[in-house]
Motif scaffolding. Structure first.
Motif, short mmCIF file in Angstrom:
data_model
loop_
_atom_site.label_atom_id
_atom_site.label_comp_id
_atom_site.label_asym_id
_atom_site.label_seq_id
_atom_site.Cartn_x
_atom_site.Cartn_y
_atom_site.Cartn_z
N UNK A 7 0.86 -1.18 0.00
CA UNK A 7 0.00 0.00 0.00
C UNK A 7 0.89 1.22 0.00
N UNK A 8 0.66 2.14 -0.92
CA UNK A 8 1.49 3.33 -1.05
C UNK A 8 0.65 4.57 -0.76
N UNK A 15 7.50 21.75 4.29
CA UNK A 15 8.10 21.53 2.97
C UNK A 15 8.59 20.09 2.80
N UNK A 16 8.18 19.20 3.69
CA UNK A 16 8.60 17.79 3.62
C UNK A 16 7.57 16.96 2.87
N UNK A 17 8.08 16.01 2.08
CA UNK A 17 7.22 15.07 1.38
C UNK A 17 7.72 13.66 1.66
N UNK A 18 6.81 12.78 2.07
CA UNK A 18 7.17 11.40 2.38
C UNK A 18 6.35 10.46 1.52
N UNK A 19 7.03 9.55 0.83
CA UNK A 19 6.35 8.46 0.13
C UNK A 19 6.48 7.23 1.00
N UNK A 20 5.34 6.69 1.41
CA UNK A 20 5.31 5.58 2.36
C UNK A 20 4.79 4.33 1.66
N UNK A 21 5.51 3.22 1.84
CA UNK A 21 5.10 1.93 1.30
C UNK A 21 4.90 0.99 2.49
N UNK A 22 3.67 0.51 2.63
CA UNK A 22 3.27 -0.35 3.75
C UNK A 22 3.12 -1.76 3.23
N UNK A 62 3.22 -4.77 10.08
CA UNK A 62 3.54 -4.16 8.78
C UNK A 62 5.00 -3.71 8.76
N UNK A 63 5.62 -3.83 7.58
CA UNK A 63 6.93 -3.23 7.34
C UNK A 63 6.71 -1.89 6.65
N UNK A 81 4.14 10.32 9.31
CA UNK A 81 2.97 9.94 10.11
C UNK A 81 1.69 10.02 9.27
N UNK A 82 1.53 11.10 8.50
CA UNK A 82 0.36 11.24 7.65
C UNK A 82 0.34 10.17 6.57
N UNK A 83 1.50 9.90 5.96
CA UNK A 83 1.58 8.86 4.93
C UNK A 83 1.24 7.49 5.46
N UNK A 84 1.72 7.15 6.66
CA UNK A 84 1.42 5.85 7.28
C UNK A 84 -0.08 5.74 7.55
#
Length: 131
Positions: A7-8, A15-22, A62-63, A81-84
């Motif tokens: 799940x992405x 100004x931070x951007x996080x791409x999260x892969x669960x 989850x990893x 945190x928001x991405x997760x």
């Protein structure tokens, strides 16, 4: 060939951007190819990004693979945190209510105010001289 369930989601803060892969797994967290303990040395920042997993009682199942850029470390941890939280909603729609109630699905809209012309900073003025 077995396909990996993943799940992405994207999280942003300042100004931070996080791409999260669960991914289903054992609770391994890698941020920019480093362990979370190495990337975020402060416990406070690690707790921030683990908050959605604790609210939904899914920590350890989850990893997390995260690519994050921009901003400072606190902004990055809150973007993660928001991405997760968004990725957990993708994984199971039942997680939406507890995450929403904890305020973890709301994007913080506060950004740095731009500098105005004829001023030293965004709101600061040059000293006024009557004569």
């Amino acid at each position: 060939m077995a396909s990996i369930v993943q799940y992405a989601a994207v999280g942003r803060r300042k100004t931070s951007t996080a791409r999260v892969y669960l991914r289903p797994g054992t609770g391994v967290i890698r941020i920019n190819r480093k362990p979370a303990e190495e990337y975020f040395k402060l416990e406070m920042r690690r707790k921030a990004l683990l908050a959605p997993l604790e609210v939904t009682a899914t920590s350890g199942s989850f990893d997390l693979l995260v690519n994050v850029k921009g901003g400072g470390l606190t902004g990055q941890s809150e973007a993660i945190r928001l991405g997760v939280a968004r990725a957990l909603v993708q994984a199971d729609a039942e997680h939406r209510k507890p995450l929403r109630d904890a305020g973890l699905l709301t994007r913080d809209p506060r950004m740095v105010e731009r500098k105005k012309p004829g001023q030293p900073k965004a709101r600061k003025r040059f000293q006024f001289s009557k004569r």
